[in-house]
Motif scaffolding. Structure first.
Motif, PDB file in Angstrom:
ATOM      1  N   GLU A 133      -7.273  -1.235  -5.849  1.00  9.66           N
ATOM      2  CA  GLU A 133      -6.275  -2.372  -5.727  1.00  9.66           C
ATOM      3  C   GLU A 133      -4.833  -1.868  -5.380  1.00  9.66           C
ATOM      4  N   TYR A 134      -4.253  -2.596  -4.689  1.00  8.56           N
ATOM      5  CA  TYR A 134      -2.855  -2.184  -4.509  1.00  8.56           C
ATOM      6  C   TYR A 134      -1.842  -2.703  -5.295  1.00  8.56           C
ATOM      7  N   ASP A 135      -2.011  -3.907  -5.863  1.00  8.41           N
ATOM      8  CA  ASP A 135      -0.930  -4.358  -6.916  1.00  8.41           C
ATOM      9  C   ASP A 135      -1.905  -5.220  -7.791  1.00  8.41           C
ATOM     10  N   THR A 167      -3.481  -7.539  -2.960  1.00 13.30           N
ATOM     11  CA  THR A 167      -2.446  -7.723  -1.983  1.00 13.30           C
ATOM     12  C   THR A 167      -1.984  -9.370  -1.815  1.00 13.30           C
ATOM     13  N   ARG A 195       5.770  -3.125  -7.227  1.00  8.14           N
ATOM     14  CA  ARG A 195       5.377  -2.801  -5.750  1.00  8.14           C
ATOM     15  C   ARG A 195       6.085  -3.844  -4.779  1.00  8.14           C
ATOM     16  N   HIS A 197       5.786  -5.644  -1.345  1.00  4.26           N
ATOM     17  CA  HIS A 197       5.019  -6.543  -0.502  1.00  4.26           C
ATOM     18  C   HIS A 197       5.687  -6.935   0.733  1.00  4.26           C
ATOM     19  N   PHE A 201      -2.362  -3.759   6.281  1.00  4.11           N
ATOM     20  CA  PHE A 201      -3.560  -2.875   5.719  1.00  4.11           C
ATOM     21  C   PHE A 201      -4.736  -2.832   6.503  1.00  4.11           C
ATOM     22  N   GLU A 212     -10.084   1.284  -0.424  1.00  4.70           N
ATOM     23  CA  GLU A 212      -8.459   1.607  -1.027  1.00  4.70           C
ATOM     24  C   GLU A 212      -7.677   0.770  -0.184  1.00  4.70           C
ATOM     25  N   ALA A 213      -6.580  -0.268  -0.955  1.00  4.28           N
ATOM     26  CA  ALA A 213      -5.662  -0.891  -0.160  1.00  4.28           C
ATOM     27  C   ALA A 213      -4.453  -0.007  -0.170  1.00  4.28           C
ATOM     28  N   VAL A 214      -4.220   0.542   1.407  1.00  5.49           N
ATOM     29  CA  VAL A 214      -3.357   1.460   1.816  1.00  5.49           C
ATOM     30  C   VAL A 214      -2.226   0.956   2.684  1.00  5.49           C
ATOM     31  N   PRO A 215      -0.897   0.535   2.286  1.00  2.66           N
ATOM     32  CA  PRO A 215      -0.003  -0.277   3.200  1.00  2.66           C
ATOM     33  C   PRO A 215       0.484   0.597   4.492  1.00  2.66           C
TER      34      PRO A 215
END
Length: 499
Positions: A133-135, A167, A195, A197, A201, A212-215
């Motif tokens: 997870e991203y955050d 996200t 983080r 936002h 993604f 995987e969450a990659v911005p």
């Protein structure tokens, strides 16, 4: 909702009805003959009532929905439905994309579905493994549904799981030709852990589990809405209302394009890319107001201005003091003369053109639909609603493959509709809610173009199943989409048909 229109300090040239008619009958006739939308625009300029057409026929009650005769539906997923990963389906459904799956004879597709969680009470978090997870502070994300379409029975979900998490406010997005879903955060903020936002993604539609969450910071930190890929460029809409600004008088949403430095070929390439972000500007007009005073059918020549700092440090998207490093993306664009709109939302590609709508656009705040032609670098208003009975606050959209019509999902008070807009600028009703008044969203067709998938978003509260009569649901709708009255059936080029 009604948005106040700020008019002080406007000194921008607009084409109004008098100027339009003043161009002379020869010029007006030339415009009318240049395209169906031009003819429609001429009728509007002459004061004629925008036409409504039969479409697929009168709407008839079918249970949860009213649909034209010959169409039917099934609810294939709902908030609280057990998923294959052992969890319950989270709520607040939003945009979706449909993708073919190999090895099943064309009988199975993948749906990637957004969940517009805003970290508010009554939301069920989209849960993925912590390392992906991203955050951890955020509740939004996406789920994946594997849907079986064998033609002998109703479409049904055979597998579902959370595919991206951490996200926030995953509202709209878009599909890519290489088989990924772009999910967009409709918010600019910062989590408790620092983080940032406000990003987009990329999700591999063929993923067998969470990714995987990659911005993608180079594509801009802004209040993202939808994304649409065409000819090496990712187009982006922005959901911001018009508001006052001390320098420009007023500001609104911009229309963007992101041009990667290298062309993506597989899922993950876009997330690892760098490139340039630009905003649309009307040639000859500095900071053009596209919200009011525009005539349907009149094309505007466009150019693009660069965004110098797409990954800025402002966490509000409203800061107006122009402090270096903290200037919101849209203000950077509009300081350079970019055009501005009132709440851009849905977007789709059809026959090489980009279509997008503005939920509260127009003089009546009821909505606009725009067409951008990248080959000719022209922007044209193709519909503006003047009555809620015709169209009220369009949000997500999709192009109907067989006819080239645009289906517009409403997000308005009371009953919700899916309206159809023909290539001739005529409008009709395709679906109406009967048991659930939450907004329509997420409209997309399966790769064959025979089944329309669409959500009702649902409301927050009463976990895990949502409030009675307002839970989030996903429909599959099928029927004779090629038989719309007056339509010429053809294969209209959209991503759902060319993968």
């Amino acid at each position: 909702m009604a948005i106040e229109k700020h008019t002080e300090g406007r000194e921008r040239r607009r084409i109004n009805r008098r100027e339009f008619l003043g161009a002379g009958l020869a010029g007006a006739a030339a415009l009318a003959m240049s395209s169906p939308i031009g003819a429609f625009g001429l009728r509007v300029a002459l004061g004629q009532t925008p036409p409504r057409v039969t479409g697929y026929g009168p709407l008839e009650p079918r249970g949860d929905l009213a649909l034209p005769r010959g169409f039917d539906y099934a609810i294939i997923s709902w908030q609280g439905m057990p998923m294959s990963d052992g969890r319950l389906t989270p709520g607040i459904f939003d945009a979706m994309g449909a993708f073919p799956l190999r090895g099943h004879g064309g009988r199975r597709i993948a749906l990637i579905r957004n969940h517009e969680n805003r970290e508010r009470p009554g939301e069920a978090k989209v849960v993925v493994p912590p390392e992906l997870e991203y955050d951890a502070q955020m509740y939004g994300g996406c789920t994946k549904l594997v849907v079986e379409l064998d033609g002998r029975r109703e479409p049904r979900v055979v597998e579902s799981f959370a595919v991206l998490g951490g996200t926030s406010t995953n509202c709209a997005g878009g599909v890519t030709p290489w088989g990924s879903w772009i999910t967009c955060e409709e918010v600019v903020k910062r989590g408790a852990g620092g983080r940032k936002h406000g990003y987009i993604f990329e999700i591999d539609a063929r993923a067998s589990g969470p990714v995987e969450a990659v911005p993608i910071p180079a594509a801009g930190r802004l209040v993202h809405e939808a994304a649409a890929w065409h000819a090496g460029i990712l187009y982006l809409t922005e959901d911001r209302s018009i508001e006052p600004d001390p320098v420009l008088g007023e500001i609104g949403a911009c229309f963007y394009r992101y041009i990667p430095s290298r062309r993506p070929r597989r899922p993950g390439d876009l997330a690892s890319s760098c490139g340039r972000l630009e905003a649309l500007k009307i040639k000859g007009e500095h900071h053009a107001n596209m919200d009011t005073g525009r005539i349907v059918g009149v094309p505007y020549d466009v150019e693009w201005v660069p965004i110098d700092d797409p990954d800025h440090e402002d966490d509000t998207d409203s800061r107006k003091d122009r402090m270096p490093g903290f200037i919101p993306t849209r203000i950077q664009a509009q300081d350079k003369g970019a055009a501005y709109f009132d709440r851009q939302e849905g977007m789709w590609v059809g026959d090489g053109k980009i279509y997008f709508d503005c939920t509260t656009g127009g003089s009546q705040n009821l909505g606009q639909v725009w067409e951008y032609d990248p080959r000719r670098e022209k922007l044209t208003l193709i519909y503006e609603s003047t009555r809620p009975e015709t169209l009220e606050n369009p949000d997500n959209m999709v192009v109907v493959p067989q006819t080239g019509d645009i289906f517009l999902c409403e997000d308005s008070p009371g009953e919700q509709y899916i309206r159809g807009l023909t290539p001739y600028g005529e409008i009709y009703d395709f679906a109406r809610t009967l048991t659930n008044d939450s907004e329509f969203c997420g409209a997309c067709f399966d790769p064959s173009g025979r089944v329309l998938f669409v959500n009702q978003q649902g409301e927050r509260g009463d976990l895990p199943n949502g409030p009675a009569g307002a839970r989030a649901v996903t429909y599959a709708i099928w029927g004779p989409f090629e038989r719309r009255s007056g339509a010429r059936t053809r294969s209209f080029s959209t991503y759902s048909l060319v993968w």
